[in-house]
Design a protein around this motif. Structure first.
Motif, PDB file in Angstrom:
ATOM      1  N   CYS A  30       0.848  -1.203   0.000  1.00  0.00           N
ATOM      2  CA  CYS A  30       0.000   0.000   0.000  1.00  0.00           C
ATOM      3  C   CYS A  30       0.879   1.247   0.000  1.00  0.00           C
ATOM      4  CB  CYS A  30      -0.913  -0.030   1.221  1.00  0.00           C
ATOM      5  SG  CYS A  30      -2.007   1.383   1.321  1.00  0.00           S
ATOM      6  N   TYR A  32       3.924   1.532  -1.019  1.00  0.00           N
ATOM      7  CA  TYR A  32       4.655   1.661  -2.277  1.00  0.00           C
ATOM      8  C   TYR A  32       3.777   2.236  -3.382  1.00  0.00           C
ATOM      9  CZ  TYR A  32       7.391   0.505  -6.379  1.00  0.00           C
ATOM     10  OH  TYR A  32       8.082   0.579  -7.565  1.00  0.00           O
ATOM     11  N   VAL A  33       2.590   1.667  -3.559  1.00  0.00           N
ATOM     12  CA  VAL A  33       1.757   2.143  -4.671  1.00  0.00           C
ATOM     13  C   VAL A  33       1.301   3.578  -4.435  1.00  0.00           C
ATOM     14  CG1 VAL A  33       1.000  -0.154  -5.377  1.00  0.00           C
ATOM     15  CG2 VAL A  33      -0.425   1.134  -3.853  1.00  0.00           C
ATOM     16  N   ASP A  36       4.298   5.768  -5.106  1.00  0.00           N
ATOM     17  CA  ASP A  36       4.553   5.768  -6.541  1.00  0.00           C
ATOM     18  C   ASP A  36       3.553   6.666  -7.262  1.00  0.00           C
ATOM     19  OD1 ASP A  36       4.005   3.973  -9.375  1.00  0.00           O
ATOM     20  OD2 ASP A  36       6.058   4.475  -8.818  1.00  0.00           O
ATOM     21  N   ALA A  37       2.281   6.555  -6.874  1.00  0.00           N
ATOM     22  CA  ALA A  37       1.241   7.379  -7.496  1.00  0.00           C
ATOM     23  C   ALA A  37       1.474   8.851  -7.199  1.00  0.00           C
ATOM     24  CB  ALA A  37      -0.140   6.960  -6.993  1.00  0.00           C
ATOM     25  N   VAL A 338      -2.899  -4.557  -2.645  1.00  0.00           N
ATOM     26  CA  VAL A 338      -3.372  -3.940  -3.885  1.00  0.00           C
ATOM     27  C   VAL A 338      -4.726  -3.251  -3.659  1.00  0.00           C
ATOM     28  CG1 VAL A 338      -4.340  -4.564  -6.129  1.00  0.00           C
ATOM     29  CG2 VAL A 338      -2.062  -5.322  -5.524  1.00  0.00           C
ATOM     30  N   GLY A 341      -4.015  -0.251  -1.498  1.00  0.00           N
ATOM     31  CA  GLY A 341      -3.287   0.716  -2.316  1.00  0.00           C
ATOM     32  C   GLY A 341      -4.187   1.387  -3.339  1.00  0.00           C
ATOM     33  N   VAL A 345      -4.801   5.303  -3.646  1.00  0.00           N
ATOM     34  CA  VAL A 345      -4.520   6.031  -4.891  1.00  0.00           C
ATOM     35  C   VAL A 345      -5.797   6.697  -5.415  1.00  0.00           C
ATOM     36  CG1 VAL A 345      -3.801   5.783  -7.299  1.00  0.00           C
ATOM     37  CG2 VAL A 345      -2.546   4.611  -5.502  1.00  0.00           C
ATOM     38  N   TRP A 376      -2.523   7.063 -11.796  1.00  0.00           N
ATOM     39  CA  TRP A 376      -2.631   5.604 -11.814  1.00  0.00           C
ATOM     40  C   TRP A 376      -1.586   5.022 -12.749  1.00  0.00           C
ATOM     41  CZ3 TRP A 376      -5.866   2.864  -8.701  1.00  0.00           C
ATOM     42  CH2 TRP A 376      -6.915   3.543  -8.112  1.00  0.00           C
ATOM     43  N   THR A 380       2.455  -0.697 -11.894  1.00  0.00           N
ATOM     44  CA  THR A 380       2.989  -0.678 -10.522  1.00  0.00           C
ATOM     45  C   THR A 380       2.306  -1.726  -9.657  1.00  0.00           C
ATOM     46  OG1 THR A 380       3.450   1.677 -10.672  1.00  0.00           O
ATOM     47  CG2 THR A 380       3.303   0.743  -8.467  1.00  0.00           C
ATOM     48  N   PHE A 381       0.989  -1.813  -9.800  1.00  0.00           N
ATOM     49  CA  PHE A 381       0.239  -2.792  -8.999  1.00  0.00           C
ATOM     50  C   PHE A 381       0.677  -4.214  -9.340  1.00  0.00           C
ATOM     51  CE2 PHE A 381      -2.960  -0.271  -6.806  1.00  0.00           C
ATOM     52  CZ  PHE A 381      -2.923   0.914  -7.503  1.00  0.00           C
ATOM     53  N   VAL A 384       4.383  -4.838  -8.045  1.00  0.00           N
ATOM     54  CA  VAL A 384       4.568  -4.980  -6.598  1.00  0.00           C
ATOM     55  C   VAL A 384       3.881  -6.253  -6.092  1.00  0.00           C
ATOM     56  CG1 VAL A 384       2.587  -3.645  -5.768  1.00  0.00           C
ATOM     57  CG2 VAL A 384       4.686  -3.576  -4.515  1.00  0.00           C
TER      58      VAL A 384
END
Lengths: 414, 233
Positions: A30, A32-33, A36-37, A338, A341, A345, A376, A380-381, A384
C-alpha cells in the motif's frame, strides 16, 4: 491440485499468524503504490508545467545557443525561413509554435531592483499555444504595440507592484551596451510553476527586439506544441534531420522537453530507485516474518513431513509444498495490499494532497506547488504484487528446505 | 527370490563420542505374502531394522535387498522412489495429514506414486475405504475420526498404491483391544487378498497372535525366528 489444497488449508488453519504476516506485506505494498502514485502525479504535474509554461514540447534553436542557454546569450539566435517553418508546423503532430526571446534583466521601480529573466513573446502565438494568458489573476493580457508586461504574483509581491504600475527593465543589448525598457504592469499571473512566478517577466517580442538591438525575426528559440508530449523525442529527431538540410553554418536543432528537463527526469528516476529500495527494505522485514511463520509451521508438522518422506516424497517436493504456503501468504498480502493501495490512490487522484503547503518559493525547481493529484499506473500494482509473492516464496524456501531435509527416521520415531 | 534379503546387516549410530551398535549382523529372508512380527525389548533394534527394510535408512554394513535390489547403492532420491512405489507405512500415531479428509489422505499417497488417472484413483480410493469399513466417512478429517478409524485410514493409505511391502510400527499401541482386533483383521484380510507382505514391530501380544512368523530381536541380533499358525484366522 492436492498440494495446493494442503498449502491453502494449512494457511487457513493458522489464521491469525497468516493474516498478521499478510498485513505486514499489505502495508508495504500500500505504501509503495501510494508513494509511486504521488511521485508520478508530482512528475506529471511538473512535466506539464514545463511543457505548458516554459519549454513547450520541442524547442528549435542553434546548437551553439543550446550549449550556453543558461547564460541567455543574444548570439546564435534562430531565424527560420518561412517554408522551413511551414514544413515543421505542417507536421501532423505539431499543433502550434511560438518564438521567444529570452534575456537577462534587472527589474527596478526606482527604489528596489531584482535580477530576473525577460521573455519576449509573440502575443497571439503564445496565447494560442501556452497558458500564460489563462493564468492571469489580475489585470489582463497585454496588447500588441503597447509597452506592457505580465509578471508573476510572487514577483509583484516582492516588488510591491500592482496592475497599472510602472517599472523598468535594465538590459544589456546585443552590443553589450546598457538599455532600459519602460513597462507598465498589464497583468499579474499565478501559474503552478513557481519558477515562472518568481523569475520571468513577459513582454511583447517586438519591444524586446528593439531594446536589445536584435534584428529581424530572430529569437532565442521557437517552441513547438505537439498533440502529446510522448511524441516529442521521435518528433525532435525527425525535425532535427529536417533542419540539418539547411545551411551548415546555422546548426539549428530540435530539442525535446525531456532534454530540457533532464534534472527533473533524473530526479524522478532517483525517486523511483529510492522507492524500490524502501520497498525492498520493508519487504525484507516482512520476509523475516514470513520465514518465522514458516519455521513455526514446519516445527509443528515435523511428523507430517516425516510421513510424506516415508511415502516417497523427495526433499524438493516437500520444500516446494511448504514454500507454496509462504507464497500463499504473499498472495494474500499482495491482494490486500493492492486493494488498500488502490483505495489510497483513488483518494489521492480524486482529492489530491498539498505537500508543499508553506514551502512556496523555497524550492527553485519547476515542481508544481499546486495540490498534487496521484496518477494511476497499473504496471505498478502488477509489479509490486508479483514482487511480494516471489519474495514471500523465496523467504519461505530456506526454512522449508531445513524442515524437508530432516531425517524421517528421527522425526517419525520421536 | 525372497522379497527381502538381509545379509550380515549392521547399523551403528554415532552419539557424540559413543558408538551405538543398533544391529549386529542380521541375516534374514522374508518371502512375499508373509505376515511377520518383529518383537523384543526396547533398544533391541526393531525400529532400526524396520527403517532399513523400509529404505528410510541405509545399513552401516552388510546388504539389504528389496526385490533383488540392494538399497545400499541407492541415493536419497532413488530410495524415495522405492518407498513411493513399493513400500507402505503404518505408524502408531497414524501421522495423517490433518487438513485433508480421509479420502484425500488416501488419494495423496496415490498422487505421490502417480500410478493412476483421476477417475481410476477415485474408484480405487472408494473401494479401499469400503474394504477397511470406512464407507460414508470419506469426507471427515482426522480430527473427526476415532483412533481406530484413523488407523484404518492409515492402513488404506499404505495399501492404496498396492505396495509389495507394508511396515507397521506399533499399529495398535493407541487402540483399545476391540479396535486392535478390527484393525488386525483388516490387515490380515488385505494380506490374503493382495498378497502384500506385512511386517509389524510391536510389543502387543494381540498382534503377535495374528502373525504367522515371529522374529525376536535382542541386542541387535535375531534371537528367535519361529513360524506359527495365527491364533485367529
Amino acid at each position: 491440485m492436492l498440494i495446493l489444497k494442503i498449502a491453502l488449508r494449512n494457511l487457513a488453519r493458522h489464521k491469525k499468524r497468516t493474516i498478521f504476516t499478510a498485513i505486514v506485506i499489505a502495508v508495504a505494498i500500500c505504501f509503495y503504490v501510494f508513494a509511486d502514485a504521488l511521485i508520478l502525479g508530482m512528475m506529471d504535474s511538473s512535466y506539464e508545467n514545463i511543457t505548458e509554461y516554459e519549454f513547450g514540447h520541442i524547442q528549435l534553436m542553434s546548437g551553439e545557443y543550446w550549449e550556453e542557454k543558461d547564460d541567455l546569450p543574444l548570439q546564435n539566435l534562430i531565424s527560420l525561413e518561412e517554408d522551413t517553418l511551414a514544413r515543421i508546423t505542417d507536421r501532423p503532430e505539431v499543433t502550434g509554435y511560438a518564438p521567444r526571446l529570452d534575456f537577462s534583466a534587472e527589474m527596478t521601480d526606482g527604489r528596489d531592483s531584482i535580477p530576473l529573466i525577460g521573455r519576449g513573446i509573440d502575443l497571439e502565438q503564445e496565447a494560442s499555444n501556452f497558458r500564460i494568458k489563462d493564468s492571469i489573476i489580475e489585470g489582463s493580457y497585454f496588447e500588441a504595440g503597447q509597452p506592457e508586461a505580465v509578471i508573476g504574483q510572487s514577483l509583484a509581491e516582492d516588488m510591491e507592484l500592482e496592475v497599472g504600475d510602472f517599472f523598468m527593465l535594465i538590459v544589456r543589448t546585443r552590443g553589450e551596451a546598457f538599455n532600459v525598457i519602460d513597462l507598465i504592469v498589464a497583468g499579474i499571473i499565478n501559474t503552478p510553476n513557481p519558477y515562472i512566478n518568481d523569475n520571468v517577466v513577459f513582454l511583447p517580442i517586438d519591444l524586446a527586439r528593439d531594446a536589445l538591438l536584435v534584428e529581424g525575426d530572430q529569437a532565442s528559440h521557437i517552441s513547438l506544441k505537439l498533440t502529446g508530449r510522448e511524441l516529442a523525442a521521435d518528433s525532435s529527431t525527425e525535425i532535427s534531420e529536417l533542419l540539418a538540410s539547411g545551411p551548415a553554418s546555422e546548426n539549428y536543432q530540435a530539442y525535446s522537453w525531456e532534454e530540457g528537463a533532464e534534472d527533473l527526469i533524473v530526479m524522478q528516476e532517483y525517486s523511483d530507485m529510492v522507492l524500490i529500495l524502501v520497498l525492498g527494505v520493508i519487504l525484507l522485514l516482512a520476509m523475516a516474518g514470513i520465514a518465522n511463520t514458516v519455521i513455526l509451521s514446519v516445527i509443528e508438522r515435523f511428523k507430517e513431513i516425516g510421513m510424506m518422506k516415508a511415502m516417497g516424497m523427495k526433499v524438493k517436493e516437500v520444500t516446494f509444498l511448504i514454500g507454496l504456503e509462504a507464497a500463499g501468504i504473499g498472495i494474500l498480502g499482495g491482494i490486500l495490499g493492492v486493494i488498500l493501495g488502490a483505495g489510497a490512490v483513488y483518494l489521492l487522484s480524486t482529492y489530491g494532497i498539498n505537500i508543499y503547503a508553506g514551502m512556496e518559493g523555497e524550492l527553485d525547481l519547476p515542481i508544481s506547488m499546486a495540490v498534487i493529484y496521484g496518477s494511476w499506473k497499473p504496471g505498478t500494482f502488477i509489479f509490486v504484487f508479483v514482487y511480494s509473492v516471489v519474495v514471500s516464496f523465496i523467504s519461505g524456501l530456506m526454512p522449508a528446505y531445513w524442515g524437508a531435509k530432516k531425517n524421517p527416521v528421527d522425526i517419525l520415531h520421536e | 527370490m525372497p522379497l527381502l534379503n538381509l545379509k550380515q546387516v549392521t547399523k551403528v549410530y554415532q552419539q557424540g563420542e559413543i558408538k551405538v551398535e543398533a544391529l549386529r549382523g542380521i541375516d534374514l529372508e522374508i518371502e512375499k505374502g508373509e505376515f511377520t512380527t518383529v518383537f523384543g525389548p526396547s533398544g533391541s533394534g526393531k525400529t532400526t531394522m524396520l527403517n532399513l527394510i523400509g529404505a528410510l535408512d541405509k545399513p552401516t554394513g552388510g546388504t539389504v535387498k528389496i526385490n533383488g535390489d540392494s538399497i545400499g547403492k541407492l541415493n536419497k532420491n532413488e530410495l524415495a522412489l522405492l518407498r513411493r512405489n513399493h513400500i507402505g507405512f503404518i505408524f502408531q500415531s497414524y501421522n495423517l495429514i490433518p487438513v485433508l479428509s480421509a479420502f484425500e489422505n488416501i488419494s495423496f499417497a496415490l498422487r505421490i506414486a502417480r500410478k493412476n488417472s483421476k477417475s481410476e484413483e477415485k474408484e480405487k480410493v472408494f473401494n479401499l475405504l469400503k474394504a477397511v469399513g470406512l464407507e460414508g466417512l470419506e469426507n471427515r478429517r482426522p480430527a473427526e475420526l476415532s483412533g481406530g478409524q484413523k488407523q484404518r485410514v492409515a492402513i488404506a493409505r499404505a495399501l492404496i498404491k498396492e505396495p509389495k511391502l507394508v511396515l507397521a510400527d506399533e499399529p495398535t499401541a493407541n487402540l483399545d483391544s476391540d479396535t486392535s482386533h478390527e484393525v488386525m483383521k483388516i490387515m490380515l484380510k488385505m494380506n490374503k487378498e493382495l498378497n502384500t507382505t506385512f511386517i509389524f514391530s510391536t510389543h502387543d501380544p494381540l498382534v503377535m497372535d495374528y502373525a504367522t512368523r515371529l522374529l525376536e530381536l535382542r541386542d541387535g541380533r535375531i534371537s528367535k525366528d519361529k513360524i506359527k499358525e495365527p491364533a485367529t484366522n
